[in-house]
Design a protein around this motif. Structure first.
Motif, PDB file in Angstrom:
ATOM      1  N   THR A 119      31.043  42.478  25.902  1.00  0.00           N
ATOM      2  CA  THR A 119      30.905  41.047  26.187  1.00  0.00           C
ATOM      3  C   THR A 119      31.793  40.580  27.337  1.00  0.00           C
ATOM      4  O   THR A 119      31.688  39.427  27.767  1.00  0.00           O
ATOM      5  CB  THR A 119      31.254  40.208  24.946  1.00  0.00           C
ATOM      6  OG1 THR A 119      32.651  40.372  24.638  1.00  0.00           O
ATOM      7  CG2 THR A 119      30.430  40.646  23.746  1.00  0.00           C
ATOM      8  N   GLY A 120      32.678  41.453  27.809  1.00  0.00           N
ATOM      9  CA  GLY A 120      33.626  41.045  28.835  1.00  0.00           C
ATOM     10  C   GLY A 120      32.996  40.980  30.216  1.00  0.00           C
ATOM     11  O   GLY A 120      31.860  41.423  30.431  1.00  0.00           O
ATOM     12  N   PRO A 121      33.718  40.433  31.194  1.00  0.00           N
ATOM     13  CA  PRO A 121      33.203  40.359  32.568  1.00  0.00           C
ATOM     14  C   PRO A 121      33.131  41.746  33.196  1.00  0.00           C
ATOM     15  O   PRO A 121      33.773  42.690  32.732  1.00  0.00           O
ATOM     16  CB  PRO A 121      34.251  39.487  33.269  1.00  0.00           C
ATOM     17  CG  PRO A 121      35.504  39.719  32.498  1.00  0.00           C
ATOM     18  CD  PRO A 121      35.078  39.887  31.066  1.00  0.00           C
TER      19      PRO A 121
ATOM     20  N   THR B 126      35.503  47.230  27.515  1.00  0.00           N
ATOM     21  CA  THR B 126      34.426  46.291  27.832  1.00  0.00           C
ATOM     22  C   THR B 126      34.434  45.071  26.923  1.00  0.00           C
ATOM     23  O   THR B 126      33.516  44.250  26.989  1.00  0.00           O
ATOM     24  CB  THR B 126      33.063  46.987  27.716  1.00  0.00           C
ATOM     25  OG1 THR B 126      32.860  47.416  26.357  1.00  0.00           O
ATOM     26  CG2 THR B 126      32.972  48.182  28.650  1.00  0.00           C
ATOM     27  N   ALA B 127      35.467  44.944  26.080  1.00  0.00           N
ATOM     28  CA  ALA B 127      35.538  43.847  25.106  1.00  0.00           C
ATOM     29  C   ALA B 127      34.259  43.792  24.276  1.00  0.00           C
ATOM     30  O   ALA B 127      33.626  42.742  24.121  1.00  0.00           O
ATOM     31  CB  ALA B 127      35.800  42.515  25.801  1.00  0.00           C
TER      32      ALA B 127
ATOM     33  N   TYR C  50      42.113  43.120  38.408  1.00  0.00           N
ATOM     34  CA  TYR C  50      42.386  43.814  37.150  1.00  0.00           C
ATOM     35  C   TYR C  50      43.009  45.199  37.308  1.00  0.00           C
ATOM     36  O   TYR C  50      43.501  45.747  36.311  1.00  0.00           O
ATOM     37  CB  TYR C  50      41.081  43.992  36.365  1.00  0.00           C
ATOM     38  CG  TYR C  50      40.424  42.701  35.959  1.00  0.00           C
ATOM     39  CD1 TYR C  50      40.823  42.028  34.812  1.00  0.00           C
ATOM     40  CD2 TYR C  50      39.380  42.158  36.712  1.00  0.00           C
ATOM     41  CE1 TYR C  50      40.211  40.834  34.426  1.00  0.00           C
ATOM     42  CE2 TYR C  50      38.764  40.973  36.330  1.00  0.00           C
ATOM     43  CZ  TYR C  50      39.183  40.317  35.193  1.00  0.00           C
ATOM     44  OH  TYR C  50      38.584  39.138  34.816  1.00  0.00           O
TER      45      TYR C  50
ATOM     46  N   SER D  49      45.036  37.233  24.226  1.00  0.00           N
ATOM     47  CA  SER D  49      44.127  37.656  23.173  1.00  0.00           C
ATOM     48  C   SER D  49      44.431  36.892  21.890  1.00  0.00           C
ATOM     49  O   SER D  49      45.578  36.677  21.534  1.00  0.00           O
ATOM     50  CB  SER D  49      44.296  39.162  22.919  1.00  0.00           C
ATOM     51  OG  SER D  49      43.587  39.536  21.761  1.00  0.00           O
TER      52      SER D  49
ATOM     53  N   LYS E 172      45.698  41.179  35.871  1.00  0.00           N
ATOM     54  CA  LYS E 172      45.129  40.438  34.750  1.00  0.00           C
ATOM     55  C   LYS E 172      44.717  41.399  33.630  1.00  0.00           C
ATOM     56  O   LYS E 172      44.254  42.504  33.902  1.00  0.00           O
ATOM     57  CB  LYS E 172      43.884  39.663  35.196  1.00  0.00           C
ATOM     58  CG  LYS E 172      44.139  38.482  36.104  1.00  0.00           C
ATOM     59  CD  LYS E 172      42.809  37.800  36.423  1.00  0.00           C
ATOM     60  CE  LYS E 172      42.994  36.602  37.341  1.00  0.00           C
ATOM     61  NZ  LYS E 172      41.683  35.962  37.660  1.00  0.00           N
TER      62      LYS E 172
ATOM     63  N   ASN F 193      42.138  42.417  30.408  1.00  0.00           N
ATOM     64  CA  ASN F 193      40.717  42.189  30.141  1.00  0.00           C
ATOM     65  C   ASN F 193      40.554  41.075  29.107  1.00  0.00           C
ATOM     66  O   ASN F 193      41.538  40.447  28.687  1.00  0.00           O
ATOM     67  CB  ASN F 193      40.016  43.490  29.731  1.00  0.00           C
ATOM     68  CG  ASN F 193      40.275  43.898  28.288  1.00  0.00           C
ATOM     69  OD1 ASN F 193      41.141  43.344  27.596  1.00  0.00           O
ATOM     70  ND2 ASN F 193      39.538  44.882  27.808  1.00  0.00           N
ATOM     71  N   ALA F 194      39.323  40.849  28.663  1.00  0.00           N
ATOM     72  CA  ALA F 194      39.044  39.722  27.764  1.00  0.00           C
ATOM     73  C   ALA F 194      39.737  39.854  26.417  1.00  0.00           C
ATOM     74  O   ALA F 194      39.898  38.861  25.705  1.00  0.00           O
ATOM     75  CB  ALA F 194      37.535  39.590  27.570  1.00  0.00           C
ATOM     76  N   TRP F 195      40.159  41.060  26.061  1.00  0.00           N
ATOM     77  CA  TRP F 195      40.838  41.274  24.783  1.00  0.00           C
ATOM     78  C   TRP F 195      42.337  41.510  24.942  1.00  0.00           C
ATOM     79  O   TRP F 195      42.999  41.964  24.026  1.00  0.00           O
ATOM     80  CB  TRP F 195      40.188  42.442  24.028  1.00  0.00           C
ATOM     81  CG  TRP F 195      38.875  42.055  23.396  1.00  0.00           C
ATOM     82  CD1 TRP F 195      38.301  40.818  23.373  1.00  0.00           C
ATOM     83  CD2 TRP F 195      37.991  42.924  22.682  1.00  0.00           C
ATOM     84  NE1 TRP F 195      37.108  40.844  22.698  1.00  0.00           N
ATOM     85  CE2 TRP F 195      36.890  42.132  22.255  1.00  0.00           C
ATOM     86  CE3 TRP F 195      38.015  44.285  22.353  1.00  0.00           C
ATOM     87  CZ2 TRP F 195      35.822  42.675  21.526  1.00  0.00           C
ATOM     88  CZ3 TRP F 195      36.945  44.809  21.632  1.00  0.00           C
ATOM     89  CH2 TRP F 195      35.871  44.013  21.225  1.00  0.00           C
TER      90      TRP F 195
ATOM     91  N   GLY G 114      46.951  36.457  32.482  1.00  0.00           N
ATOM     92  CA  GLY G 114      45.527  36.631  32.295  1.00  0.00           C
ATOM     93  C   GLY G 114      44.740  35.345  32.227  1.00  0.00           C
ATOM     94  O   GLY G 114      43.523  35.373  32.184  1.00  0.00           O
TER      95      GLY G 114
END
Length: 298
Positions: free
Chosen positions: A178-180, A174-175, A189, A19, A207, A209-211, A15
């Motif tokens: 705040t995520g992309p 969606t984190a 992804y 996290s 990949k 996600n942001a979390w 990723g």
């Protein structure tokens, strides 16, 4: 086949960043959960500029006051096999003659009586997401896992394993908002119709996600705990939706599905974080699986 060693050993490399949230793991099942911290986000999609599918509104501000954990991946064939061997559980597809299979090129499902989670209509190993499991059967897995971890002394006080609520699922996907926008680059992804080759793939090969959660916008669709219901609008705290299918907020007596599947269209809405699917309790499809959540009992 067995779970490949160190399924998550390279998570930081896959990723680009692992996290930083606390994690829990069940080593003998190769099951890892990521802690999702409290926060507030907007559930659903806006009516403009791109428009929305009707069930994705009205947008609702959702607050989570307590943390919860969510499986880093969908439950795998290997993890389901441990449950089946420990309990003797046989799925409805095994007992009652097959499940629905997506027929490539015709964009439709057909009942195939020879298919079940062991033979979903494509080659698989224990690292693939388990499919062909109904909402009711996923509940049995969660009850078994809760008791198993309680006996092992690994269950936090007052917590149980369940399916995630739709709000938990979208918040994590969606984190927290705040995520992309992963759906704009789904090849990075997700496994979907544009890159899957007509079948799912082993978990955690795209990949996160942001979390640190994998396959959230494409591999297997994922059952959620809720009935399929109309968003309330306004502001709410940790909603779990109606408790009965007779509630007028329920949009048909079916359950919520999220996450998009290996046969979903994309890029675009078919790989979006807000995309919803309604599925009967006994739905058996070779593109429908689930992931687990760990949270305070309701």
């Amino acid at each position: 086949a067995t779970l490949r060693a160190g399924l998550f050993a390279g998570a930081a490399l896959v990723g680009g960043a692992a996290s930083s949230a606390a994690e829990r793991s069940i080593p003998d099942m190769d099951l890892r959960l990521v802690q999702i911290q409290p926060g507030t986000f907007t559930l659903g999609s806006p009516p403009a500029p791109d428009g929305r599918i009707g069930d994705e509104g009205p947008q609702t501000r959702v607050t989570f006051e307590k943390p919860f954990w969510l499986g880093a991946t969908e439950v795998t064939v290997g993890q389901w096999r441990k449950f089946a061997e420990a309990t003797g559980n046989r799925t409805d597809a095994e007992i009652n003659g097959g499940m629905s299979a997506w027929i490539g090129g015709t964009t439709r499902f057909e009942i195939r009586r020879e298919l079940n989670w062991k033979n979903p209509g494509y080659p698989q190993d224990d690292n693939y997401p388990v499919v062909g499991v109904t909402w009711n059967e996923a509940q049995k897995f969660c009850v078994w896992l809760t008791e198993r971890e309680r006996v092992a002394g690994r269950l936090p006080a007052g917590h149980v394993y369940t399916l995630p609520t739709l709000a938990q699922w979208e918040y994590a996907c969606t984190a927290g908002g705040t995520g992309p926008d992963m759906h704009k680059v789904p090849h990075d992804y997700a496994w979907f119709a544009g890159n899957s080759g007509g079948h799912p793939h082993p978990v955690a090969t795209k990949k996160p996600n942001a979390w640190g959660l994998y396959d959230m916008i494409g591999n297997a669709w994922e059952s959620c705990q809720d009935w399929y219901w109309k968003y309330p609008g306004g502001s709410v705290t940790d909603p779990s939706g109606p408790s009965s299918s007779d509630d007028p907020r329920v949009l048909g007596k079916v359950r919520e599905g999220r996450g998009n599947g290996w046969n979903s269209a994309g890029p675009g809405h078919g790989t979006s974080s807000q995309n919803r699917w309604n599925s009967p309790n006994l739905e058996k499809r070779n593109n429908l699986g689930f992931r687990v959540a760990l949270s305070l009992a309701r």
